[in-house]
Write a protein that holds these residues in place. Structure first.
Motif, mmCIF file in Angstrom:
data_model
loop_
_atom_site.group_PDB
_atom_site.id
_atom_site.type_symbol
_atom_site.label_atom_id
_atom_site.label_comp_id
_atom_site.label_asym_id
_atom_site.label_seq_id
_atom_site.Cartn_x
_atom_site.Cartn_y
_atom_site.Cartn_z
ATOM 1 N N THR A 1 2.917 1.672 -3.272
ATOM 2 C CA THR A 1 2.050 2.084 -4.390
ATOM 3 C C THR A 1 1.660 3.557 -4.243
ATOM 4 O OG1 THR A 1 1.118 -0.140 -4.406
ATOM 5 C CG2 THR A 1 -0.086 1.540 -5.630
ATOM 6 N N ILE B 1 7.775 -3.198 -3.527
ATOM 7 C CA ILE B 1 6.520 -3.807 -4.031
ATOM 8 C C ILE B 1 6.789 -5.240 -4.495
ATOM 9 C CG2 ILE B 1 4.878 -3.786 -5.979
ATOM 10 C CD1 ILE B 1 4.702 -0.806 -5.752
ATOM 11 N N VAL C 1 -3.222 -2.961 -3.838
ATOM 12 C CA VAL C 1 -2.463 -2.084 -4.733
ATOM 13 C C VAL C 1 -3.407 -1.093 -5.432
ATOM 14 C CG1 VAL C 1 -1.076 -2.017 -6.849
ATOM 15 C CG2 VAL C 1 -0.569 -3.717 -5.097
ATOM 16 N N THR C 2 -4.491 -1.609 -5.992
ATOM 17 C CA THR C 2 -5.399 -0.717 -6.743
ATOM 18 C C THR C 2 -6.097 0.276 -5.804
ATOM 19 O OG1 THR C 2 -7.042 -2.466 -6.688
ATOM 20 C CG2 THR C 2 -5.877 -2.194 -8.744
ATOM 21 N N SER D 1 -4.939 1.456 -3.019
ATOM 22 C CA SER D 1 -3.940 2.454 -2.590
ATOM 23 C C SER D 1 -3.640 3.441 -3.709
ATOM 24 C CB SER D 1 -2.645 1.763 -2.155
ATOM 25 O OG SER D 1 -2.909 0.873 -1.119
ATOM 26 N N ALA D 2 -3.613 2.928 -4.955
ATOM 27 C CA ALA D 2 -3.330 3.814 -6.094
ATOM 28 C C ALA D 2 -4.462 4.826 -6.264
ATOM 29 C CB ALA D 2 -3.157 2.996 -7.370
ATOM 30 N N SER E 1 0.819 -1.204 0.000
ATOM 31 C CA SER E 1 0.000 0.000 0.000
ATOM 32 C C SER E 1 0.861 1.266 0.000
ATOM 33 C CB SER E 1 -0.903 -0.031 1.245
ATOM 34 O OG SER E 1 -1.519 1.202 1.419
#
Lengths: 228, 262
Positions: free
Chosen positions: A123, B33, B54-55, B57-58, A120
């Motif tokens: 990213t 990562i 990941v998505t 957080s992005a 997290s």
């Protein structure tokens, strides 16, 4: 879990890499002003930097220690190294990691949380770097506008604008606590106007006064809670 | 600010230095990562869950990223673009960068955004900004392993929420904000324009109420703007406005100063 995988070795590797990259980042960030000074033909004034550090650096040192103690347990090993390297903790990294943890249902202190937290924060840092790089590219053609005489008063008032915003943000958290330091500092600067040229030197006494008041109240509340 | 100084601070070589450092940190993030992803797979974690982390957080970071970009914009007129770009991409936070830069400028006898700023003053300000915020990294380097080991088995949420630490941090910020606001009020109340010297120079003059009022206007406008952002978030449940609250309030405060100067 894969048989040849050791979580212990993964954590050790994370600590080793985290330390190496933290030291590397430190060297680059402290070296950059000297490199810039070398290119532009004006090196940093170390005595003035030391005076500035005494004035304001100590305040941020206290804040850094508190942040480190509070946030490291939430972020885990990989997440905390990355968060302290990439900054913007309170306004971005902490809520981002908490959000990812909630979405994936990872429990604090577990190996899963270590992985999710690292994914997290890394990213989030990459996205910030990308957004800022694109934004700065778009800002380059705007330089003549940013340097115009009309905008000059705006850039001369960046600091008052920041503290106005922060006053609203922090005073409302504890308005009672803000009364004494606000009155004391206003009176002091009205009676000794020459002090305004060294405002940052007054942060330490004001901070110490406010922390003492907060501590006295905290102790009183604890006593009352213990008695009831 | 003198445009020749600003041009030097925006030169290609400064962009290059800052860009290289940012690129190195980006590589560090990629390394972490990849390692974490592989460790997750080896631990038997579902790749879908990791992808979700990941998505989410992005997407979570895009709006705060734009807010931080506004911070770069706010600082670019006084420190050039590359240095705030580096500081806010990598390590800093807007409130920290601005207050440390101001304190360093004060020690050098210059003010941010004014014509008194020189390249040498910038180099010193940049050094102090770097030195003041390195403690988190130093503490992590020295103590992370032992500290996390000691916490094993304890509930980090309890550890983080209790004690006097949080209150001390809020108290410290209240003290700092009081100092600056007090100085702006004192500056207005007990200073007056100098009869000789450059325009915009003020000298002590007890209770004359003729000092510089623009910092008070900037602070008041920014405080009102912050109040509106908080109201939108808390009463109208527009959580996303929080991402722009600090930088947006600052820009509104600065804009109001421009308007009153027109």
């Amino acid at each position: 879990m894969k048989r040849d995988f050791s979580y212990e070795s993964y954590l050790n590797g994370t600590h080793r890499l985290g330390r190496i990259f933290s030291v590397l980042t430190l060297i680059m960030l402290v070296g950059a002003p000297f490199a810039i000074g070398g290119i532009l033909g004006a090196m940093p004034d170390l005595a003035a930097a030391a005076r500035g550090f005494i004035a304001v650096g100590l305040v941020w040192t206290v804040s850094a220690v508190v942040e480190y103690l509070v946030y490291t347990p939430m972020l885990g090993a990989g997440g905390s190294y990355l968060a302290f390297i990439t900054g913007n903790l309170i306004n971005m990294k902490i809520p981002c990691a908490m959000n990812a943890r909630e979405m994936t249902g990872a429990k604090t202190g577990t190996a899963e949380n270590e992985v999710i937290s690292t994914l997290s924060i890394a990213t989030s840092s990459l996205v910030t770097i990308l957004v800022l790089a694109l934004g700065v590219l778009l800002m380059i053609p705007l330089q003549p506008v940013l340097q115009s005489a009309v905008l000059k008063p705006a850039f001369a008032n960046v600091v008052p604008a920041l503290f106005g915003a922060m006053a609203c943000q922090y005073f409302r958290k504890d308005p009672r606590l803000a009364v004494v330091p606000m009155c004391a500092m206003t009176l002091l600067f009205m009676l000794v106007p020459s002090l305004t040229s060294s405002t940052s030197m007054m942060i330490m006494p004001a901070g110490a006064l406010t922390i003492t008041l907060a501590w006295l109240r905290w102790r009183k509340e604890r006593k009352e809670a213990a008695q009831s | 600010m003198d445009s020749s100084v600003l041009q030097q601070l925006n030169s290609g070589s400064i962009f290059l230095i800052c860009g290289v450092i940012i690129a190195v940190i980006a590589v560090v993030c990629v390394i972490f990562i990849v390692r974490a992803w592989r460790a997750g797979l080896a631990l038997g974690m579902d790749p879908v869950r990791m992808r979700r982390a990941v998505t989410s957080s992005a997407t979570f970071s895009i709006l705060p990223g734009v807010g931080i970009l506004l911070g770069v914009l706010a600082l670019s007129g006084s420190l050039g673009t590359p240095w705030p770009w580096l500081r806010l991409s990598v390590i800093g936070a807007l409130h920290y960068e601005t207050s440390v830069a101001d304190a360093a400028a004060e020690q050098l006898g210059v003010s941010l955004g004014s014509d008194s700023m020189t390249v040498g003053a910038f180099a010193t300000i940049a050094l102090l900004m770097s030195v003041c915020i390195m403690w988190g990294m130093i503490l992590a380097t020295l103590f992370n392993k032992r500290y996390l080991k000691r916490l094993e088995g304890k509930d980090p949420a309890k550890k983080a929420g209790g004690g006097f630490g949080d209150r001390a941090m809020i108290a410290m910020f209240i003290g700092m904000v009081s100092t600056y606001l007090g100085s702006y009020i004192g500056d207005f109340v007990s200073r007056a324009p100098a009869s000789s010297g450059a325009e915009g120079t003020y000298v002590p003059s007890l209770f004359s109420f003729r000092g510089d009022w623009t910092p008070l206007v900037a602070a008041a406008a920014a405080a009102v703007a912050m109040g509106i952002f908080i109201w939108l978030k808390e009463k109208k449940h527009l959580d996303w406005v929080e991402n722009f609250a600090v930088a947006g309030s600052m820009l509104i405060g600065m804009l109001v100063v421009v308007l009153v100067h027109l």
